[in-house]
Motif scaffolding. Structure first.
Motif, PDB file in Angstrom:
ATOM      1  N   UNK A 142      30.638  71.248  67.937  1.00 50.32           N
ATOM      2  CA  UNK A 142      32.009  70.755  67.876  1.00 50.32           C
ATOM      3  C   UNK A 142      32.296  70.022  66.563  1.00 50.32           C
ATOM      4  N   UNK A 143      31.379  70.139  65.606  1.00 53.12           N
ATOM      5  CA  UNK A 143      31.588  69.525  64.301  1.00 53.12           C
ATOM      6  C   UNK A 143      31.372  68.029  64.270  1.00 53.12           C
ATOM      7  N   UNK A 144      30.683  67.462  65.276  1.00 52.31           N
ATOM      8  CA  UNK A 144      30.514  66.011  65.371  1.00 52.31           C
ATOM      9  C   UNK A 144      29.043  65.630  65.240  1.00 52.31           C
ATOM     10  N   UNK A 145      28.790  64.508  64.577  1.00 49.11           N
ATOM     11  CA  UNK A 145      27.445  63.954  64.429  1.00 49.11           C
ATOM     12  C   UNK A 145      27.492  62.464  64.747  1.00 49.11           C
ATOM     13  N   UNK A 146      26.418  61.951  65.383  1.00 48.09           N
ATOM     14  CA  UNK A 146      26.362  60.557  65.813  1.00 48.09           C
ATOM     15  C   UNK A 146      25.213  59.839  65.111  1.00 48.09           C
ATOM     16  N   UNK A 147      25.501  58.624  64.614  1.00 47.29           N
ATOM     17  CA  UNK A 147      24.510  57.804  63.925  1.00 47.29           C
ATOM     18  C   UNK A 147      24.624  56.384  64.452  1.00 47.29           C
ATOM     19  N   UNK A 148      23.472  55.678  64.582  1.00 50.21           N
ATOM     20  CA  UNK A 148      23.443  54.278  64.994  1.00 50.21           C
ATOM     21  C   UNK A 148      23.145  53.405  63.782  1.00 50.21           C
ATOM     22  N   UNK A 149      23.861  52.287  63.676  1.00 48.53           N
ATOM     23  CA  UNK A 149      23.651  51.335  62.586  1.00 48.53           C
ATOM     24  C   UNK A 149      23.648  49.928  63.173  1.00 48.53           C
ATOM     25  N   UNK A 150      22.730  49.074  62.705  1.00 45.90           N
ATOM     26  CA  UNK A 150      22.772  47.677  63.134  1.00 45.90           C
ATOM     27  C   UNK A 150      22.294  46.765  62.011  1.00 45.90           C
ATOM     28  N   UNK A 151      22.787  45.535  62.069  1.00 46.81           N
ATOM     29  CA  UNK A 151      22.379  44.509  61.132  1.00 46.81           C
ATOM     30  C   UNK A 151      22.117  43.215  61.868  1.00 46.81           C
ATOM     31  N   UNK A 152      21.559  42.259  61.164  1.00 48.57           N
ATOM     32  CA  UNK A 152      21.237  40.963  61.758  1.00 48.57           C
ATOM     33  C   UNK A 152      21.905  39.864  60.947  1.00 48.57           C
TER      34      UNK A 152
ATOM     35  N   UNK B   4      37.303  65.078  56.936  1.00 48.37           N
ATOM     36  CA  UNK B   4      36.303  64.236  57.590  1.00 48.37           C
ATOM     37  C   UNK B   4      37.019  63.140  58.360  1.00 48.37           C
ATOM     38  N   UNK B   5      36.670  62.999  59.634  1.00 47.49           N
ATOM     39  CA  UNK B   5      37.178  61.907  60.462  1.00 47.49           C
ATOM     40  C   UNK B   5      35.982  61.073  60.891  1.00 47.49           C
ATOM     41  N   UNK B   6      36.122  59.746  60.872  1.00 48.35           N
ATOM     42  CA  UNK B   6      35.035  58.851  61.244  1.00 48.35           C
ATOM     43  C   UNK B   6      35.540  57.828  62.257  1.00 48.35           C
TER      44      UNK B   6
ATOM     45  N   UNK C 141      41.463  73.328  60.645  1.00 45.62           N
ATOM     46  CA  UNK C 141      41.141  72.482  61.782  1.00 45.62           C
ATOM     47  C   UNK C 141      40.002  72.989  62.634  1.00 45.62           C
ATOM     48  N   UNK C 142      39.291  74.029  62.206  1.00 45.98           N
ATOM     49  CA  UNK C 142      38.180  74.581  62.978  1.00 45.98           C
ATOM     50  C   UNK C 142      36.943  73.722  62.756  1.00 45.98           C
ATOM     51  N   UNK C 143      36.244  73.366  63.868  1.00 40.47           N
ATOM     52  CA  UNK C 143      35.055  72.533  63.757  1.00 40.47           C
ATOM     53  C   UNK C 143      33.987  73.231  62.928  1.00 40.47           C
ATOM     54  N   UNK C 144      33.249  72.426  62.161  1.00 40.27           N
ATOM     55  CA  UNK C 144      32.210  72.975  61.295  1.00 40.27           C
ATOM     56  C   UNK C 144      30.858  72.423  61.715  1.00 40.27           C
ATOM     57  N   UNK C 145      30.039  73.228  62.390  1.00 41.33           N
ATOM     58  CA  UNK C 145      28.710  72.773  62.814  1.00 41.33           C
ATOM     59  C   UNK C 145      27.720  72.778  61.657  1.00 41.33           C
ATOM     60  N   UNK C 146      26.568  72.141  61.892  1.00 36.87           N
ATOM     61  CA  UNK C 146      25.438  72.147  60.954  1.00 36.87           C
ATOM     62  C   UNK C 146      25.799  71.594  59.585  1.00 36.87           C
ATOM     63  N   UNK C 147      26.714  70.640  59.544  1.00 34.35           N
ATOM     64  CA  UNK C 147      27.076  69.974  58.288  1.00 34.35           C
ATOM     65  C   UNK C 147      26.290  68.672  58.153  1.00 34.35           C
ATOM     66  N   UNK C 148      25.836  68.374  56.943  1.00 34.53           N
ATOM     67  CA  UNK C 148      25.006  67.191  56.723  1.00 34.53           C
ATOM     68  C   UNK C 148      25.875  65.957  56.514  1.00 34.53           C
ATOM     69  N   UNK C 149      25.627  64.937  57.338  1.00 29.73           N
ATOM     70  CA  UNK C 149      26.357  63.673  57.286  1.00 29.73           C
ATOM     71  C   UNK C 149      25.389  62.572  56.877  1.00 29.73           C
ATOM     72  N   UNK C 150      25.802  61.757  55.916  1.00 30.98           N
ATOM     73  CA  UNK C 150      25.009  60.607  55.483  1.00 30.98           C
ATOM     74  C   UNK C 150      25.705  59.324  55.863  1.00 30.98           C
ATOM     75  N   UNK C 151      24.930  58.339  56.287  1.00 29.76           N
ATOM     76  CA  UNK C 151      25.412  56.971  56.493  1.00 29.76           C
ATOM     77  C   UNK C 151      24.552  56.075  55.628  1.00 29.76           C
ATOM     78  N   UNK C 152      25.189  55.322  54.738  1.00 30.50           N
ATOM     79  CA  UNK C 152      24.464  54.506  53.775  1.00 30.50           C
ATOM     80  C   UNK C 152      24.999  53.085  53.771  1.00 30.50           C
ATOM     81  N   UNK C 153      24.105  52.141  53.521  1.00 28.10           N
ATOM     82  CA  UNK C 153      24.466  50.731  53.442  1.00 28.10           C
ATOM     83  C   UNK C 153      23.398  49.963  52.700  1.00 28.10           C
ATOM     84  N   UNK C 154      23.615  48.668  52.490  1.00 30.90           N
ATOM     85  CA  UNK C 154      22.644  47.871  51.737  1.00 30.90           C
ATOM     86  C   UNK C 154      21.358  47.665  52.520  1.00 30.90           C
ATOM     87  N   UNK C 155      20.334  47.194  51.804  1.00 28.05           N
ATOM     88  CA  UNK C 155      19.046  46.883  52.432  1.00 28.05           C
ATOM     89  C   UNK C 155      19.251  45.840  53.529  1.00 28.05           C
TER      90      UNK C 155
END
Length: 698
Positions: free
Chosen positions: A655-665, A601-603, A627-641
């Motif tokens: 291409x084995x890549x997934x994109x997620x947006x995260x923001x805080x205040x 896993x690379x992030x 090193x072969x890309x793995x499609x359809x893999x489940x990625x989680x992004x977790x953080x505090x409330x």
């Protein structure tokens, strides 16, 4: 020629195998290398020391070669740098290819030292999955701005975040984006909010095809007194030794433990090579502890510059003759790596002489209380193995050694101890006749084990051979949902007109069921060679099998390349490899670690510092053990409330890549990205993951 297992042994060093450190990694946006999971253990390789026409323990001159193998099936570029990161050269390797470089080529007329090896995919991919650009808003309003993208043609932008300070612009209400070739267009035509003309604003982008991490392995071969350009040896050489490059996570630390050190003990002389792979001067202390009491008898210190190597000859440093013990290498806040050469230029009883062994010092925090030894000799054609078990813990240790035959049957159980802290004890497998064995060692404290195999007696060219290995740290932790790790042998040779170097691989099944292993042989160009694929079924639990180059008739003469071994049933399996040439005048044996590869896993994280309320882009990429890309893999992004996380779970693209947006205040918070292998919606401790502290504080 006799069977390989009759003539010499094989070895492996612990490499962290499946699960590496869970310590957080630090994002550094200015660095070209993305933040990556430490679970990807072979992202960068470390060679602690490569000699270049140097005298060691009064012998030599010593020279070296490093063989680098691309365990990926796509082309990569390998960047080779000095230990301080100063670039030396780059080499291109085809998929499954390998190459050998001589110390003289890398260091010229300068002394040798440590090396850092990093790989990157060649071709049409984005070197960073996330990038940020600063753009000046044009005039008039409602027009478009353009950005030249530093990526190859064919790489597409999948996500854009536009902001100015703490103002986040919305798409498509405020802007839209489009891409033509390598030009990104930010159109403000919608007529919503936009930056003032002439003011600077930020554009984050994510790409669909980030470059995959190169999967590398490396073997270091040492020889004296003549150099070698290709890793082959001959009658021009007197002694040969070797070891494998380690992953940075396995090789580097502020406290290292050396398993054994000798100061003209029965003729064996030790030189420690301590390399500073950090960026600043380091004050290094070597503490020597004498066998059997574990009493500290010597303290040696040296200021080691960034990238420099301290070559510490114990005899030359004043350690008295016949001293035997262990060593700890310490540098507070430093990044250290070390190898240990033990050379026998003289013999108290005459012959044989000119024998060489090379161990590696390991980070104290990486040591465990279970160790595997894939090969033990007991009077086997005059070969004998001694186990030196060093207690790296803080209190006395009790040790149990179970010896198994190659059929997996228990031969005997031995007990050692209590062994004082920082001391060692020895064991030799006894019995009638000769036999091969494996061992599983358990201890009440963390241990490091040196496995020395020597042939002092007998007849023929193999008298005077010496091999050393280090026990493999265990127990192995397998992650549900993952296959067994792929075993990688970077240097495998077969005799021919180019020389009589021959390699062997020892496969040790440490699991509870019979194992099947399939081996593939690739020449230096990356082309598969017969007998690929070679399937070895029915390796008994606690049993072992030998793969010897001359015994593989379909393998071409003069073969030099890599071998990869996949465990397709049963296991886990660990392995050791060795190389020998009896044309060498004295000791022609060298031993190498067998690295392992697992899915990775690379992030990559976008930049969000001081941007309260602004999204940061996170891109996670998944690849398999090749090193072969793995499609359809489940990625989680977790953080505090309080954090807003868009699209989690996310699923990787083709291409084995997934994109997620995260923001805080107005907050700083830990964010965890994981590969949810069992798709249970949780980042389980055994799943590959990265934890990074991100700040949205003003």
């Amino acid at each position: 020629m006799k069977h390989w297992s009759r003539r010499f042994g094989v070895v492996l060093l612990a490499l962290g195998l499946l699960v590496a450190s869970s310590a957080p990694v630090t994002a550094n946006w200015s660095a070209p290398t993305p933040t990556a999971s430490l679970w990807d253990i072979d992202e960068q390789l470390v060679v602690p020391y490569l000699p270049n026409n140097e005298t060691l323990a009064g012998t030599g001159p010593w020279h070296g070669t490093v063989t680098v193998a691309n365990a990926s099936n796509f082309p990569v570029t390998v960047d080779i740098a000095k230990a301080d990161g100063s670039p030396i050269t780059s080499v291109n390797l085809p998929g499954n290819g390998s190459t050998t470089l001589a110390a003289g080529t890398l260091f010229g007329s300068s002394p040798g030292g440590g090396l850092l090896l990093s790989g990157r995919e060649q071709g049409g991919c984005a070197s960073q999955a996330v990038q940020e650009f600063t753009k000046t808003r044009g005039t008039p309003a409602n027009t478009a701005d353009t950005i030249a993208l530093p990526v190859p043609s064919g790489v597409n932008v999948t996500q854009v975040v536009v902001s100015q300070g703490t103002t986040l612009y919305a798409a498509p209400a405020d802007y839209t984006f489009s891409q033509v070739g390598t030009t990104l267009n930010i159109s403000w035509a919608p007529g919503g909010a936009e930056p003032a003309g002439g003011s600077a604003y930020s554009v984050q982008v994510a790409y669909d095809f980030p470059c995959r991490p190169a999967r590398l392995s490396a073997a270091v071969k040492l020889m004296a007194p003549a150099p070698s350009t290709n890793g082959r040896t001959s009658s021009t050489h007197l002694m040969v030794s070797g070891y494998a490059g380690l992953s940075r996570a396995s090789a580097v630390g502020s406290t290292l433990v050396a398993p054994i050190a000798q100061a003209n003990y029965s003729g064996w002389k030790t030189v420690l090579h301590v390399t500073n792979v950090g960026s600043t001067l380091c004050s290094v202390t070597v503490k020597l502890y004498q066998h059997p009491s574990g009493t500290q008898t010597h303290t040696l210190t040296q200021a080691v510059a960034a990238g420099a190597t301290w070559n510490l000859d114990l005899v030359a440093a004043g350690v008295p003759n016949n001293w035997l013990g262990t060593a700890r290498i310490e540098g507070v806040g430093c990044q250290l790596t070390a190898s240990i050469d033990r050379i026998k230029p003289t013999q108290p009883w005459g012959t044989p002489v000119n024998m060489a062994l090379t161990n590696l010092a390991l980070p104290a925090g990486s040591l465990t209380s279970t160790v595997y030894v894939p090969l033990v000799f007991q009077a086997y054609f005059d070969w004998n193995t001694g186990l030196a078990v060093t207690n790296a813990g803080g209190v006395p240790a009790t040790v149990t050694i179970n010896y198994y035959g190659t059929n997996g049957n228990l031969i005997t159980t031995k007990s050692l101890g209590p062994i004082a802290s920082n001391s060692m004890d020895f064991d030799y497998l006894s019995g009638s006749g000769g036999q091969l064995a494996q061992a599983v060692i358990t201890s009440t404290q963390p241990i490091i084990v040196s496995v020395d195999a020597v042939k002092y007696t007998g007849g023929g060219a193999d008298v005077g051979q010496a091999l050393t290995s280090m026990g493999i740290n265990g127990p192995l932790t397998l992650t549900p949902g993952l296959p067994m790790p792929l075993l990688r042998v970077p240097l495998f040779q077969k005799q021919g007109s180019s020389g009589n170097d021959n390699s062997g691989i020892q496969l040790f099944n440490v699991g509870g069921a019979a194992a099947t292993v399939t081996l593939d042989f690739f020449d230096a160009s990356g082309a598969p060679q017969p007998p690929s694929p070679l399937t070895v079924p029915g390796i008994a639990p606690n049993g072992a099998v030998t793969i010897y180059a001359p015994s593989q008739a379909p393998l071409p003469a003069n073969f030099q390349g890599q071998v990869r071994a996949a465990v397709t049933a049963g296991g886990p399996v660990v392995a050791i490899t060795n190389n020998v040439n009896y044309d060498v005048q004295a000791d022609g044996s060298a031993a190498f670690n067998v690295a392992t590869g697992q899915r990775a896993l690379r992030v990559d994280f976008g930049k969000v510092a001081n941007k309260s309320g602004v999204d940061t882009i996170i891109v996670a990429q998944t690849v398999d053990e090749n090193g072969v890309q793995m499609p359809a893999q489940q990625i989680l992004v977790q953080g505090p409330a309080g954090l807003t996380i868009t699209t989690s779970p996310a699923f990787t693209n083709m291409f084995g890549a997934a994109t997620v947006l995260v923001k805080g205040t107005n907050t700083t918070a830990p964010v965890t990205v994981c590969w949810d292998l069992n798709t249970n919606g949780n980042c389980d401790p055994t799943e590959p993951q990265v934890m990074q502290s991100l700040s949205w504080a003003p």
